[in-house]
Structures are given as C-alpha cells and as structure tokens.
Write a protein that holds these residues in place. Structure first.
Motif, PDB file in Angstrom:
ATOM      1  N   ALA A  73     -17.652  63.718  -0.458  1.00  0.00           N
ATOM      2  CA  ALA A  73     -16.953  64.892   0.069  1.00  0.00           C
ATOM      3  C   ALA A  73     -15.889  64.481   1.082  1.00  0.00           C
ATOM      4  CB  ALA A  73     -17.956  65.842   0.725  1.00  0.00           C
ATOM      5  N   GLU A  74     -14.958  65.395   1.318  1.00  0.00           N
ATOM      6  CA  GLU A  74     -13.981  65.181   2.386  1.00  0.00           C
ATOM      7  C   GLU A  74     -14.712  65.074   3.715  1.00  0.00           C
ATOM      8  OE1 GLU A  74     -10.709  64.849   2.351  1.00  0.00           O
ATOM      9  OE2 GLU A  74     -10.341  65.192   0.212  1.00  0.00           O
ATOM     10  N   ARG A  75     -14.239  64.187   4.566  1.00  0.00           N
ATOM     11  CA  ARG A  75     -14.870  64.032   5.872  1.00  0.00           C
ATOM     12  C   ARG A  75     -14.577  65.240   6.749  1.00  0.00           C
ATOM     13  NH1 ARG A  75     -13.593  58.946   4.174  1.00  0.00           N
ATOM     14  NH2 ARG A  75     -15.246  57.400   4.352  1.00  0.00           N
ATOM     15  N   LYS A  76     -15.568  65.635   7.523  1.00  0.00           N
ATOM     16  CA  LYS A  76     -15.404  66.790   8.394  1.00  0.00           C
ATOM     17  C   LYS A  76     -14.530  66.446   9.596  1.00  0.00           C
ATOM     18  CE  LYS A  76     -19.782  69.121   7.356  1.00  0.00           C
ATOM     19  NZ  LYS A  76     -20.969  69.777   7.944  1.00  0.00           N
ATOM     20  N   PHE A  77     -13.759  67.433  10.032  1.00  0.00           N
ATOM     21  CA  PHE A  77     -13.024  67.293  11.285  1.00  0.00           C
ATOM     22  C   PHE A  77     -14.031  67.376  12.427  1.00  0.00           C
ATOM     23  CE2 PHE A  77     -10.118  69.135   8.202  1.00  0.00           C
ATOM     24  CZ  PHE A  77      -9.019  68.308   8.322  1.00  0.00           C
ATOM     25  N   GLU A  78     -13.868  66.507  13.394  1.00  0.00           N
ATOM     26  CA  GLU A  78     -14.838  66.411  14.484  1.00  0.00           C
ATOM     27  C   GLU A  78     -14.160  66.714  15.812  1.00  0.00           C
ATOM     28  OE1 GLU A  78     -18.171  63.311  14.658  1.00  0.00           O
ATOM     29  OE2 GLU A  78     -16.674  62.500  16.030  1.00  0.00           O
ATOM     30  N   GLN A  79     -14.721  67.654  16.554  1.00  0.00           N
ATOM     31  CA  GLN A  79     -14.181  68.000  17.867  1.00  0.00           C
ATOM     32  C   GLN A  79     -15.162  67.576  18.949  1.00  0.00           C
ATOM     33  OE1 GLN A  79     -12.969  72.077  18.446  1.00  0.00           O
ATOM     34  NE2 GLN A  79     -12.844  71.850  20.657  1.00  0.00           N
ATOM     35  N   ASP A  90      -6.258  68.617  19.088  1.00  0.00           N
ATOM     36  CA  ASP A  90      -7.266  67.891  18.315  1.00  0.00           C
ATOM     37  C   ASP A  90      -6.695  67.380  17.001  1.00  0.00           C
ATOM     38  OD1 ASP A  90      -9.244  68.293  20.196  1.00  0.00           O
ATOM     39  OD2 ASP A  90      -9.939  70.154  19.287  1.00  0.00           O
ATOM     40  N   MET A  91      -5.956  68.233  16.299  1.00  0.00           N
ATOM     41  CA  MET A  91      -5.416  67.840  15.003  1.00  0.00           C
ATOM     42  C   MET A  91      -4.349  66.750  15.144  1.00  0.00           C
ATOM     43  SD  MET A  91      -7.216  69.473  12.859  1.00  0.00           S
ATOM     44  CE  MET A  91      -8.573  69.422  14.041  1.00  0.00           C
ATOM     45  N   ARG A 131      -5.138  84.915  13.898  1.00  0.00           N
ATOM     46  CA  ARG A 131      -4.389  83.957  13.094  1.00  0.00           C
ATOM     47  C   ARG A 131      -5.323  82.955  12.424  1.00  0.00           C
ATOM     48  NH1 ARG A 131      -1.250  80.462  17.844  1.00  0.00           N
ATOM     49  NH2 ARG A 131      -3.118  79.735  18.937  1.00  0.00           N
ATOM     50  N   ILE A 132      -4.824  82.321  11.370  1.00  0.00           N
ATOM     51  CA  ILE A 132      -5.548  81.262  10.676  1.00  0.00           C
ATOM     52  C   ILE A 132      -5.066  79.933  11.226  1.00  0.00           C
ATOM     53  CG2 ILE A 132      -6.093  80.226   8.445  1.00  0.00           C
ATOM     54  CD1 ILE A 132      -5.246  82.888   7.151  1.00  0.00           C
ATOM     55  N   ARG A 133      -5.996  79.061  11.600  1.00  0.00           N
ATOM     56  CA  ARG A 133      -5.646  77.727  12.082  1.00  0.00           C
ATOM     57  C   ARG A 133      -5.799  76.744  10.930  1.00  0.00           C
ATOM     58  NH1 ARG A 133      -5.313  77.554  17.471  1.00  0.00           N
ATOM     59  NH2 ARG A 133      -3.598  76.172  16.879  1.00  0.00           N
ATOM     60  N   MET A 134      -4.763  75.950  10.713  1.00  0.00           N
ATOM     61  CA  MET A 134      -4.735  75.041   9.570  1.00  0.00           C
ATOM     62  C   MET A 134      -4.390  73.623  10.002  1.00  0.00           C
ATOM     63  SD  MET A 134      -2.834  77.489   6.754  1.00  0.00           S
ATOM     64  CE  MET A 134      -1.471  77.924   7.842  1.00  0.00           C
ATOM     65  N   ALA A 135      -4.836  72.662   9.201  1.00  0.00           N
ATOM     66  CA  ALA A 135      -4.463  71.261   9.375  1.00  0.00           C
ATOM     67  C   ALA A 135      -3.970  70.755   8.030  1.00  0.00           C
ATOM     68  CB  ALA A 135      -5.648  70.433   9.855  1.00  0.00           C
ATOM     69  N   ASN A 136      -2.741  70.235   8.021  1.00  0.00           N
ATOM     70  CA  ASN A 136      -2.107  69.822   6.762  1.00  0.00           C
ATOM     71  C   ASN A 136      -2.181  70.943   5.720  1.00  0.00           C
ATOM     72  OD1 ASN A 136      -1.627  67.408   8.013  1.00  0.00           O
ATOM     73  ND2 ASN A 136      -2.949  66.184   6.702  1.00  0.00           N
ATOM     74  N   ASP A 137      -1.947  72.163   6.195  1.00  0.00           N
ATOM     75  CA  ASP A 137      -1.906  73.377   5.358  1.00  0.00           C
ATOM     76  C   ASP A 137      -3.260  73.791   4.798  1.00  0.00           C
ATOM     77  OD1 ASP A 137       0.852  73.777   5.690  1.00  0.00           O
ATOM     78  OD2 ASP A 137       1.318  72.377   4.069  1.00  0.00           O
TER      79      ASP A 137
END
Length: 242
Positions: A73-79, A90-91, A131-137
């Motif tokens: 799976a895609e790796r999870k974003f970690e905060q 963070d992004m 709003r929607i928060r996105m990373a690389n769309d």
C-alpha cells in the motif's frame, strides 16, 4: 527469517519479516508473493500465512485485489504531534505540494458553542471556512475553520488557498503561541465520502484544535475540525515517563 523454536508466534514473525521487506526493498504498488509461495519458502501452513497477511491488511500496509494478488500500500503521511505546525508545513517538509479546494466561506453569528470556544460574544461575527486539504492533488482531509472576524479582518477567497497559519503570521503579523488538540477515531459520514474518495463507514481520524495567540490574554485565534483519511494519515508523538 522464521525461527520455529522461538516462543514468538510464527504468524507474527512472518508479519515482521514482510514489514522489513516493505521498509527496505519494496515500494508502493509492488506485488507480494502468494500465500502458497510464502508457505513453501518458510515451510509453514497457508493458514499461518493468511493470518499474517490479514493482519497487515488491517494495518493498512498492504491490500488485496481479487484475482490479482496482494500489493504494498501507499505509505501513510505521518504528522509529529510534538510541535505545532500547519498541514501545508507538514506536506512541504515531505517534499509534497499542498493545496486546498474551497467548499464554502461565510460569516456566522449566534452560535454559542463556537463563541464559547473562541471566547467571543454570541453576537460577534465569525468566519466559517470549509475546504479540502490535498497533497500532490490527492485529498487527505476535510477541514472546517472558525476564526473571529474582529481579529483577522476582511478575508478574501484568495487568502484561503494559502496556509491559514501563514495568513495569520505573515499577513497579519500575529504570533501563534500554542494549540490544544484532541484526536479521536470515527467513521465516515456521507459528506466525507463526497470529498475524500472514501466509502461511508470507512474509518477516519477526527482532529479538533484550538490555537492561541502569543499575548497577555492568550486569545483564541482559530478553532479547526479536520477529518483525515485513516488509510492515508497517521499521527505520532514522543512520550516521556515521569
């Protein structure tokens, strides 16, 4: 490797072995060996392999596709929760491009619950921003911000496509001191399914945060509710024993 003489359950040893492979050798989208191949390689039962694979699927590290196999799976974003930072910060720290999609933006008043959080009068005007928060769309979170109008002045739609922390600190020259935050597990409702590419009932992480200005009154400047995709995001923190 698998040690059959170890008191550690074999399925757990296999889980750890697969995790090491994912960490060191494999990348998202790579096909894993089949249950039969794992069973033959380590001379263990397919039932044991299936238990290990099922546990890793539940952790979100791998996923199954019927008729095709099991994939990384895609790796999870970690905060990291040890400091106070914005989604955009963070992004960017991960080399990703943050962006927002504005869903709604208006002024509200007369809501005592948000007035009590922001320490305003019930008649005071408060901006509500969704709003929607996105990373690389890719959509990661559905965010709703509440901020007192008398503290932030006139906000335009254009201001809301940047980090709100950047707007507060760079455009208004105000300093954020700290935030109080809670995180809880929940299930996606109909609204989240529309914007986050998930199904109703999928697990999500709900974050509530109130941020305070650095002044004598420790004035609340923002209350935000963010609903994160749990298949894409995780939080971590360092805990010290007293």
């Amino acid at each position: 490797m698998i040690d059959k003489n170890s008191p550690i359950p074999i399925y757990y040893q296999l889980e750890e072995e697969i995790k090491r492979m994912i960490q060191d050798q494999l990348k998202p989208g790579d096909l894993l060996p089949s249950e039969r191949e794992y069973a033959e390689k380590y001379d263990i039962s397919r039932m044991t392999v299936r238990q290990a694979i099922t546990n890793l699927v539940k952790e979100g590290l791998i996923y199954r596709q019927k008729g095709r196999g099991t994939f990384v799976a895609e790796r999870k974003f970690e905060q990291d929760l040890s400091g106070l930072s914005s989604f955009s910060e963070d992004m960017k720290n991960r080399g990703l491009i943050p962006s927002n999609k504005l869903l709604s933006f208006h002024v509200i008043s007369g809501h005592t619950w948000i007035s009590s959080i922001l320490k305003t009068e019930p008649t005071d005007e408060i901006y509500e921003v969704k709003r929607i928060r996105m990373a690389n769309d890719e959509p990661l979170a559905l965010e709703t911000i509440y901020t007192p109008k008398h503290l932030v002045g006139e906000i335009s739609d254009k201001d809301l496509f940047m980090s709100f922390y950047d707007y507060i600190e760079k455009k208004l020259n105000l300093e954020i001191a700290y935030g109080n935050q809670t995180i809880e597990a929940s299930l996606a409702h109909e609204e989240e399914t529309q914007y986050l590419n998930i199904k109703k009932g999928d697990p999500v992480l709900v974050m509530h945060r109130t941020s305070f200005l650095k002044n004598d009154q420790e004035t609340p400047i923002e209350y935000v509710k963010s609903i994160y995709r749990s298949d894409k995001y995780k939080f971590k923190m360092q805990m010290k024993r007293d």
